[in-house]
Scaffold this motif. Structure first.
Motif, mmCIF file in Angstrom:
data_model
loop_
_atom_site.group_PDB
_atom_site.id
_atom_site.type_symbol
_atom_site.label_atom_id
_atom_site.label_comp_id
_atom_site.label_asym_id
_atom_site.label_seq_id
_atom_site.Cartn_x
_atom_site.Cartn_y
_atom_site.Cartn_z
ATOM 1 N N ARG A 118 -30.379 -26.707 -11.484
ATOM 2 C CA ARG A 118 -28.928 -26.528 -11.441
ATOM 3 C C ARG A 118 -28.397 -26.065 -12.801
ATOM 4 N NH1 ARG A 118 -26.351 -30.096 -7.709
ATOM 5 N NH2 ARG A 118 -24.397 -29.395 -8.672
ATOM 6 N N ASN A 119 -27.200 -25.498 -12.786
ATOM 7 C CA ASN A 119 -26.541 -25.057 -14.016
ATOM 8 C C ASN A 119 -25.842 -26.265 -14.643
ATOM 9 O OD1 ASN A 119 -25.212 -23.656 -16.057
ATOM 10 N ND2 ASN A 119 -23.566 -22.964 -14.700
ATOM 11 N N LEU A 120 -26.588 -27.041 -15.420
ATOM 12 C CA LEU A 120 -26.112 -28.305 -15.958
ATOM 13 C C LEU A 120 -26.615 -28.500 -17.382
ATOM 14 C CD1 LEU A 120 -27.161 -30.530 -12.918
ATOM 15 C CD2 LEU A 120 -24.823 -29.805 -13.423
ATOM 16 N N ARG A 121 -25.935 -29.381 -18.110
ATOM 17 C CA ARG A 121 -26.444 -29.895 -19.374
ATOM 18 C C ARG A 121 -26.909 -31.325 -19.114
ATOM 19 N NH1 ARG A 121 -22.701 -30.850 -23.185
ATOM 20 N NH2 ARG A 121 -24.199 -30.669 -24.912
ATOM 21 N N VAL A 122 -28.171 -31.578 -19.361
ATOM 22 C CA VAL A 122 -28.753 -32.891 -19.077
ATOM 23 C C VAL A 122 -29.345 -33.470 -20.357
ATOM 24 C CG1 VAL A 122 -30.538 -34.151 -17.816
ATOM 25 C CG2 VAL A 122 -29.247 -32.332 -16.671
ATOM 26 N N TRP A 123 -28.972 -34.721 -20.647
ATOM 27 C CA TRP A 123 -29.601 -35.489 -21.734
ATOM 28 C C TRP A 123 -30.360 -36.640 -21.094
ATOM 29 C CZ3 TRP A 123 -30.130 -40.378 -23.453
ATOM 30 C CH2 TRP A 123 -30.508 -40.587 -24.786
ATOM 31 N N THR A 124 -31.592 -36.840 -21.507
ATOM 32 C CA THR A 124 -32.356 -37.953 -20.959
ATOM 33 C C THR A 124 -33.237 -38.592 -22.030
ATOM 34 O OG1 THR A 124 -33.809 -38.680 -19.156
ATOM 35 C CG2 THR A 124 -34.335 -36.556 -20.175
ATOM 36 N N ASN A 125 -33.480 -39.874 -21.864
ATOM 37 C CA ASN A 125 -34.433 -40.590 -22.713
ATOM 38 C C ASN A 125 -35.699 -40.934 -21.936
ATOM 39 O OD1 ASN A 125 -33.422 -42.513 -20.993
ATOM 40 N ND2 ASN A 125 -32.787 -43.956 -22.572
ATOM 41 N N THR A 138 -34.613 -25.437 -15.039
ATOM 42 C CA THR A 138 -33.900 -24.373 -15.752
ATOM 43 C C THR A 138 -32.600 -24.891 -16.352
ATOM 44 O OG1 THR A 138 -32.801 -23.701 -13.686
ATOM 45 C CG2 THR A 138 -34.850 -22.549 -14.273
ATOM 46 N N CYS A 139 -32.260 -26.154 -16.120
ATOM 47 C CA CYS A 139 -31.047 -26.727 -16.697
ATOM 48 C C CYS A 139 -31.205 -26.814 -18.214
ATOM 49 C CB CYS A 139 -30.781 -28.123 -16.127
ATOM 50 S SG CYS A 139 -32.099 -29.325 -16.461
ATOM 51 N N GLN A 140 -30.071 -26.899 -18.923
ATOM 52 C CA GLN A 140 -30.110 -27.085 -20.370
ATOM 53 C C GLN A 140 -30.485 -28.527 -20.658
ATOM 54 O OE1 GLN A 140 -26.641 -25.691 -22.512
ATOM 55 N NE2 GLN A 140 -27.057 -27.069 -24.229
ATOM 56 N N LEU A 141 -31.562 -28.732 -21.362
ATOM 57 C CA LEU A 141 -32.132 -30.069 -21.525
ATOM 58 C C LEU A 141 -32.062 -30.529 -22.971
ATOM 59 C CD1 LEU A 141 -33.799 -32.500 -20.467
ATOM 60 C CD2 LEU A 141 -35.869 -31.130 -20.912
ATOM 61 N N SER A 142 -31.525 -31.737 -23.162
ATOM 62 C CA SER A 142 -31.578 -32.416 -24.459
ATOM 63 C C SER A 142 -32.363 -33.709 -24.263
ATOM 64 C CB SER A 142 -30.173 -32.739 -24.967
ATOM 65 O OG SER A 142 -29.429 -31.561 -25.200
#
Length: 259
Positions: A118-125, A138-142
């Motif tokens: 999806r077209n999203l910004r995702v932050w995960t630990n 393909t999402c923007q991943l932090s």
């Protein structure tokens, strides 16, 4: 108190609560941290309990019949149908362009896989989710920086605080739920959840109905901090009342039955 007496006292304590920290055991048994850690190693080696971050956990359900909190590798294969249904319902809340924090845990992992492209910004630990999104998404991943804690499967910087990331929603799982709030056996998870809760407009809890039968001792967040819970249709009337009394919006993900 000799080794045998301490071991017996630890096992008796774990019949009352699924987790005991090193400090808890020091205070109760009057032993040094080094002695307690040796006791934990021995009980883990004997299979009588499980060594976890910060202390020791019950390896089985106690005499009370309550379920004990399980590590990620075990928990991911339990109630899979319910978790997938919950994740699908959570994915429907997400709009393209959203910024999300997705915490560690097996239900949150299921959500992350649905959002990967999806077209999203995702932050995960979550180390497992970060690896999946890195390979398939393909999402923007932090990704959280710091050290890898293989149990409970998160990346965390012990010297840092909240991430420099703000989200519209924080999707979080939990090991257990009571009227006190979200419950965790790992002190690290209590710390991390509290930090991440300050970084989002809304907190959405993803938790199958079994979680009301699991009662770790540490409160990570009060229910008043939760905006919405997405759970399965095994939710009891008593559990629903606890949530409603706390002002939590309940969303039921329909399943054919909980595994």
């Amino acid at each position: 108190m000799n080794d045998t007496q301490r071991h017996k006292a630890i096992i008796e304590l774990l019949r009352e609560t699924p987790f005991a920290s090193v400090r808890d055991l020091q205070e109760r048994l009057g032993a040094s941290p080094a002695t307690i850690r040796r006791d934990i190693d021995k009980l883990h080696e004997l299979g009588r309990a499980r060594k976890v971050y910060g202390g020791i956990s019950a390896s089985e359900a106690g005499d009370s019949g309550r379920l004990s909190a399980r590590p990620y590798d075990e928990n991911r294969d339990i109630a899979v149908e319910a978790k997938r249904a919950i994740a699908a319902a959570a994915a429907d809340l997400v709009r393209d362009g959203d910024s999300l924090i997705i915490h560690a845990g097996s239900t949150c992992y299921q959500l992350g896989t649905l959002l990967a492209r999806r077209n999203l910004r995702v932050w995960t630990n979550s180390m497992p989710l970060a690896a999946y999104l890195g390979e398939h998404g393909t999402c923007q991943l932090s990704v959280a920086g710091g050290e890898l804690y293989r149990e409970p499967g998160i990346i965390h910087d012990p010297s840092g605080g909240s991430p420099s990331f703000f989200a519209s929603r924080f999707f979080v799982g939990t090991q257990g739920i009571s009227s006190k709030g979200l419950l965790e056996s790992h002190p690290l998870l209590v710390k991390v959840i509290g930090e991440l809760a300050a970084c989002a407009d809304e907190i959405v809890l993803l938790a199958d109905s079994r979680k009301f039968s699991i009662q770790p001792r540490n409160v990570a967040l009060p229910l008043s901090r939760i905006g919405t819970i997405i759970t399965d249709d095994g939710l009891t009337d008593a559990a629903a009342k606890i949530l409603e009394d706390a002002g939590v919006t309940i969303q039921i993900a329909k399943t054919g039955g909980v595994n």
